[in-house]
Design an enzyme around this catalytic site. Structure first.
Site, PDB file in Angstrom:
ATOM      1  N   LEU A 184       0.696  -1.163   0.091  1.00  0.00           N
ATOM      2  CA  LEU A 184       0.083   0.000   0.165  1.00  0.00           C
ATOM      3  C   LEU A 184       0.779   1.035  -0.081  1.00  0.00           C
ATOM      4  O   LEU A 184       0.438   2.188  -0.652  1.00  0.00           O
ATOM      5  CB  LEU A 184      -0.938   0.224   1.356  1.00  0.00           C
ATOM      6  CG  LEU A 184      -2.177  -0.991   1.214  1.00  0.00           C
ATOM      7  CD1 LEU A 184      -2.808  -0.964   2.571  1.00  0.00           C
ATOM      8  CD2 LEU A 184      -2.942  -0.813   0.279  1.00  0.00           C
ATOM      9  N   GLY A 185       2.089   1.417   0.571  1.00  0.00           N
ATOM     10  CA  GLY A 185       3.047   2.336   0.870  1.00  0.00           C
ATOM     11  C   GLY A 185       3.949   2.315   1.621  1.00  0.00           C
ATOM     12  O   GLY A 185       3.950   1.136   2.187  1.00  0.00           O
ATOM     13  N   GLY A 235       6.848   4.427   4.217  1.00  0.00           N
ATOM     14  CA  GLY A 235       6.944   5.790   5.142  1.00  0.00           C
ATOM     15  C   GLY A 235       8.283   5.534   5.789  1.00  0.00           C
ATOM     16  O   GLY A 235       9.018   4.587   5.776  1.00  0.00           O
ATOM     17  N   GLY A 236       8.461   6.729   6.894  1.00  0.00           N
ATOM     18  CA  GLY A 236       9.768   7.024   7.392  1.00  0.00           C
ATOM     19  C   GLY A 236       9.857   5.525   8.359  1.00  0.00           C
ATOM     20  O   GLY A 236      10.976   5.292   8.675  1.00  0.00           O
ATOM     21  N   MET A 237       8.568   4.985   8.909  1.00  0.00           N
ATOM     22  CA  MET A 237       8.812   4.170   9.894  1.00  0.00           C
ATOM     23  C   MET A 237       8.732   2.693   9.325  1.00  0.00           C
ATOM     24  O   MET A 237       8.918   1.658  10.048  1.00  0.00           O
ATOM     25  CB  MET A 237       7.627   4.223  10.883  1.00  0.00           C
ATOM     26  CG  MET A 237       8.029   5.592  11.754  1.00  0.00           C
ATOM     27  SD  MET A 237       6.545   5.898  13.088  1.00  0.00           S
ATOM     28  CE  MET A 237       5.163   6.500  11.952  1.00  0.00           C
ATOM     29  N   GLY A 238       8.318   2.534   8.149  1.00  0.00           N
ATOM     30  CA  GLY A 238       8.202   1.181   7.565  1.00  0.00           C
ATOM     31  C   GLY A 238       7.269   1.246   6.535  1.00  0.00           C
ATOM     32  O   GLY A 238       7.152   2.205   5.679  1.00  0.00           O
ATOM     33  N   VAL A 251       3.826  -0.430   4.319  1.00  0.00           N
ATOM     34  CA  VAL A 251       2.504  -0.824   4.720  1.00  0.00           C
ATOM     35  C   VAL A 251       1.694  -1.832   3.523  1.00  0.00           C
ATOM     36  O   VAL A 251       2.094  -1.483   2.505  1.00  0.00           O
ATOM     37  CB  VAL A 251       1.328   0.367   4.779  1.00  0.00           C
ATOM     38  CG1 VAL A 251      -0.150  -0.083   5.151  1.00  0.00           C
ATOM     39  CG2 VAL A 251       1.863   1.409   5.953  1.00  0.00           C
ATOM     40  N   LYS A 298       1.426  -2.642   8.987  1.00  0.00           N
ATOM     41  CA  LYS A 298       2.662  -1.888   8.950  1.00  0.00           C
ATOM     42  C   LYS A 298       3.713  -2.593   9.385  1.00  0.00           C
ATOM     43  O   LYS A 298       3.567  -3.119  10.632  1.00  0.00           O
ATOM     44  CB  LYS A 298       2.095  -0.464   9.728  1.00  0.00           C
ATOM     45  CG  LYS A 298       3.787   0.343   9.902  1.00  0.00           C
ATOM     46  CD  LYS A 298       3.314   1.667  10.710  1.00  0.00           C
ATOM     47  CE  LYS A 298       2.558   2.653   9.804  1.00  0.00           C
ATOM     48  NZ  LYS A 298       3.398   3.534   8.841  1.00  0.00           N
ATOM     49  N   ASP A 335       2.486  12.676  14.445  1.00  0.00           N
ATOM     50  CA  ASP A 335       2.615  12.932  13.025  1.00  0.00           C
ATOM     51  C   ASP A 335       1.240  13.029  12.348  1.00  0.00           C
ATOM     52  O   ASP A 335       1.176  12.543  11.353  1.00  0.00           O
ATOM     53  CB  ASP A 335       3.509  11.541  12.663  1.00  0.00           C
ATOM     54  CG  ASP A 335       3.850  11.994  10.942  1.00  0.00           C
ATOM     55  OD1 ASP A 335       4.046  12.912  10.658  1.00  0.00           O
ATOM     56  OD2 ASP A 335       3.891  10.720  10.420  1.00  0.00           O
TER      57      ASP A 335
END
Length: 539
Positions: free
Chosen positions: A22-23, A25-28, A30, A44, A138
């Protein structure tokens, strides 16, 4: 290999079959996945390099437990998590719907009615999040999903696990998006914990962006934007009416000058509704709680029906099926539901044990507060109407009652003598009486000993060998003086017992060998010391 997956992506995570990506980000990353029951969920997966970091795992476990306390009607419900998996992952509900960022990008700034609905929906979500002892950290348009039944705020509650893990928060490195960060987020040298007011600042920036299509502090670079946040007033040109005043208050530089999430919600519901926003504003008491819950999918006993699924990103592939109409119709109902559900900011929260990494699972005492409805004043300390403060536990937790801190396992009471080193005693002296000073959803613990003019609050002190003890400290809210209080069960007299926890340093424990109170990150060790809050009269 499933469609949408890249080489190296997992095809299964625990009991979940991975369907696609799905996408990122900075944390991991999804992923879209299917649960054993056949339900689509969003998973996630945190960055692989964190898998072997025990400090991160402990904080991740703690923050997930906190996030599970958040009511799911306007947020992404946390369904499952495995902090011990390699890598760790979090499972939340999935819903089809674009992010607010995508809507603005494709359609431009929102009209008055839709903007008001977004403002109400996000304020409602923050009221629920903060009421459960969670700080989002965030909040941004990409983390606001627009679904047919209303908005959902996502990715809340776990950012602190990343940011607080020391080796992953080097200088100038923090979790979040600069354009929506409060000024205090940039003051890393002070050691002051970031509170719910930082999310209120982000709410103001999100609403301003939705109204104008630009960030109110937008600069040519992240550094320029940060400097504007720190030194310049927001650019709110194009935003008018009562909403402008609320946004302006939310974007105050001083966290204490900002409204709480509940105050935002009250302001939005009492403000004049924009034309086309769906009729007169609903007051929180406009209809009985049972009627509101039935209108929002609950039954006449106040039990909530399962909400729609929610995802954790705003990527393409989601639909906008009549979302503007749905938002206008549901915003007032959602706002009333949060009032009935939370009964004000929940200083008393769902009871679960402290996380073994040393942070609380729920972040606070484990019950609701039916007898009192606190409202936060400019100082950040909740005030309770005397006519409604009949619940003794609520009175203690709002600073109205003096207390003994009775260590259950050793049947002794804490005391802070004049010399400033915490000891245990029989609870008979003036140095054994304390009062709780609310700080957001947590507390400072202040001695009522009249002989202590300086350093009357408990604080964590680290000696040269790294041993953490409790001593007298000045009463300023810092990482060393702010504590969470989490319900543990009952003592031998039937009183509720609590763990006292510093999010930064760990759980307050009694050392049988050193005969002293100390603070320890538990890791896999058991919690050995709990406390009863014994009432000793009006403060």
């Amino acid at each position: 290999m499933n469609d949408g997956l890249r080489p190296g992506d997992p095809v299964r995570l625990g009991a979940y079959d991975v369907l696609g990506r799905l996408g990122d980000g900075g944390m991991g990353t999804v992923f879209l996945a299917r649960s054993p029951q056949g339900r689509r969920v969003a998973v996630k997966v945190v960055r692989p390099e964190l898998s072997h970091d025990e400090e991160f795992r402990g904080r991740f476990r703690s923050e997930v437990n906190r996030a599970r306390q958040v009511p799911p009607f306007c947020t992404a419900e946390v369904l499952d998590a495995d902090p011990d998996h390699h890598p760790p992952y979090l499972v939340v509900e999935y819903v089809e719907g674009p992010s607010l960022a995508q809507v603005i990008r494709e359609q431009g700034p929102l009209g008055a009615a839709q903007l008001h609905s977004i403002a109400v929906g996000v304020a409602t979500a923050l009221t629920a999040i903060h009421g459960a002892g969670v700080i989002h950290r965030d909040l941004k348009p990409a983390n606001v999903l627009v679904a047919p039944g209303g908005i959902k705020v996502i990715d809340f509650g776990i950012a602190r696990a990343f940011e607080a893990t020391s080796q992953h928060t080097r200088t100038n490195q923090m979790v979040g998006t600069v354009s929506y960060m409060a000024p205090e987020r940039f003051d890393t040298a002070s050691g002051r914990p970031v509170g719910p007011a930082a999310d209120i600042f982000a709410w103001g920036a999100v609403v301003a962006h939705a109204a104008t299509g630009r960030n109110p502090f937008g600069g040519d670079s992240a550094t320029a934007t940060a400097m504007r946040i720190l030194t310049q007033p927001p650019d709110l040109a194009g935003l008018g009416g009562p909403l402008r005043e609320l946004v302006s208050r939310a974007l105050e530089k001083d966290p204490a000058a900002r409204p709480t999430a509940r105050e935002l919600l009250d302001g939005l519901l009492t403000a004049e509704r924009p034309e086309g926003a769906g009729g007169p504003a609903q007051r929180p008491d406009a209809m009985p709680a049972a009627s509101v819950l039935r209108a929002s999918g609950g039954d006449d006993q106040g039990r909530q029906s399962p909400p729609p699924s929610v995802s954790t990103t705003g990527r393409a592939g989601w639909h906008r099926r009549g979302w503007l109409t749905a938002l206008g119709a549901s915003a007032a109902v959602i706002a009333v539901v949060v009032s009935a559900f939370l009964v004000g900011p929940r200083l008393l929260r769902g009871g679960s044990k402290p996380d073994r990494a040393g942070s609380t699972a729920a972040g606070g005492p484990g019950t609701s507060a039916p007898a009192a409805t606190p409202s936060t004043v400019a100082s950040g300390k909740p005030s309770v109407s005397p006519s409604k403060s009949t619940d003794p536990t609520q009175a203690i937790l709002t600073g109205q009652r003096r207390i003994l801190l009775h260590a259950v396992e050793i049947d002794r009471d804490l005391k802070l003598p004049f010399h400033g080193e915490l000891e245990v005693g029989d609870g008979t002296g003036k140095d054994a009486v304390f009062v709780l000073e609310p700080v957001g959803v947590d507390f400072m613990i202040k001695s009522m000993n009249p002989d202590i003019a300086h350093r009357p609050c408990l604080g964590v002190k680290i000696d040269s060998q790294g041993y953490a003890s409790l001593v007298g400290a000045e009463c300023y809210a810092t990482a060393a003086t702010v504590f969470a209080i989490s319900r543990e069960g009952k003592d031998d007299k039937g009183r509720t017992s609590y763990a006292i926890v510093s999010d930064e340093y760990g759980v307050v424990q009694w050392s049988p060998t050193k005969k002293a109170i100390y603070v320890e990150h538990l890791g896999d060790a058991p919690l050995d010391t709990t406390f009863s809050l014994v009432d000793r009269g009006a403060a």
